[in-house]
Scaffold this active site. Structure first.
Site, PDB file in Angstrom:
ATOM      1  N   PHE A  31      62.703  39.707  70.278  1.00 59.11           N
ATOM      2  CA  PHE A  31      62.237  40.958  69.671  1.00 59.11           C
ATOM      3  C   PHE A  31      63.366  41.973  69.492  1.00 59.11           C
ATOM      4  O   PHE A  31      63.140  43.186  69.535  1.00 59.11           O
ATOM      5  CB  PHE A  31      61.075  41.566  70.473  1.00 59.11           C
ATOM      6  N   ARG A  32      64.589  41.458  69.268  1.00 62.36           N
ATOM      7  CA  ARG A  32      65.754  42.303  69.017  1.00 62.36           C
ATOM      8  C   ARG A  32      66.116  43.201  70.196  1.00 62.36           C
ATOM      9  O   ARG A  32      66.863  44.156  70.045  1.00 62.36           O
ATOM     10  CB  ARG A  32      65.544  43.163  67.762  1.00 62.36           C
ATOM     11  N   LEU A  33      65.619  42.890  71.382  1.00 61.62           N
ATOM     12  CA  LEU A  33      65.963  43.652  72.586  1.00 61.62           C
ATOM     13  C   LEU A  33      67.157  42.976  73.265  1.00 61.62           C
ATOM     14  O   LEU A  33      67.076  42.486  74.394  1.00 61.62           O
ATOM     15  CB  LEU A  33      64.757  43.750  73.522  1.00 61.62           C
ATOM     16  N   HIS A  34      68.257  42.940  72.528  1.00 63.03           N
ATOM     17  CA  HIS A  34      69.410  42.160  72.942  1.00 63.03           C
ATOM     18  C   HIS A  34      70.131  42.782  74.135  1.00 63.03           C
ATOM     19  O   HIS A  34      69.994  43.965  74.427  1.00 63.03           O
ATOM     20  CB  HIS A  34      70.393  42.052  71.770  1.00 63.03           C
TER      21      HIS A  34
END
Length: 230
Positions: free
Chosen positions: A208-211
């Site tokens: 979820f692009r929570l890198h």
């Protein structure tokens, strides 16, 4: 204006769906879930670990990196080159000093590097000053190259206009004949550079692009460590 005719629309992947993330989550967690990287005190050792991981998983050239420089007008320029050494001094690469990159580094000896390992969903960025390697270092690496690649270094006026492929091949034949029966020495214009990093950032994919992002900044003889927002 010239009409180019009908063109096929590019196939650009859509953003991942929730189901896509769910399907890939276990693999991503296995590859990038280790939190101990955030306890490291300097960037070179974890970089080498990541490079070794990539060497085992990338289809080719795990040591490929984007090298970004600027020209005399301050315009940025990038190209892919190969990392040839890394240690606590920095990241070393080789090329023709009379090429566009060589001239840009002579005028502005600072650069940025980007490693992207798609198989691992990881990347590393580094930037800092660039210094030339010693002639002995350049000689040693040049001597390790394939003979044909050494001849190619004499042939290529890198970044200069070329009339056609036949011209290049004729130059290869000429230089091959010239060095027949002899070692191929390093041309003076062929050398190397070392990027001495002031900053190194590690990035790894998370759902979820929570890198995850971790940046090291040089602080005297040591490093400070900062975890960044995605």
């Amino acid at each position: 204006m010239h009409y180019l005719g009908p063109m096929t629309a590019p196939v650009i992947p859509s953003s991942p769906t929730r189901e896509d993330y769910a399907r890939d989550y276990a693999a991503a967690l296995a590859a990038n879930g280790d939190e101990t990287i955030f306890d490291r005190s300097e960037p070179i050792a974890p970089f080498i670990e990541w490079l070794n991981d990539a060497t085992a998983t990338e289809p080719n050239d795990a040591n490929a990196m984007a090298l970004s420089t600027v020209d005399g007008k301050g315009a940025p320029d990038s190209r892919i080159v190969l990392l040839k050494d890394v240690d606590t001094r920095g990241f070393t690469f080789y090329s023709n000093a009379e090429s566009a990159k060589g001239e840009q580094l002579a005028g502005q000896p600072q650069a940025a590097l980007l490693f992207h390992w798609k198989s691992l969903r990881r990347q590393v960025r580094a930037r800092g000053r660039v210094e030339p390697v010693t002639p002995a270092e350049a000689d040693a690496y040049f001597a390790s190259r394939a003979r044909e690649s050494r001849i190619g270094a004499w042939v290529s006026d890198q970044s200069r206009p070329l009339a056609d492929r036949a011209t290049l091949e004729a130059a290869v034949a000429r230089e091959t004949a010239r060095f027949e029966g002899h070692e191929v020495p390093r041309p003076e214009r062929w050398t190397g550079w070392r990027l001495v990093p002031d900053q190194v950032e590690f990035w790894r994919d998370r759902p979820f692009r929570l890198h995850d992002r971790l940046r090291f900044d040089r602080d005297g003889d040591g490093w400070t460590r900062t975890r960044l927002q995605p």
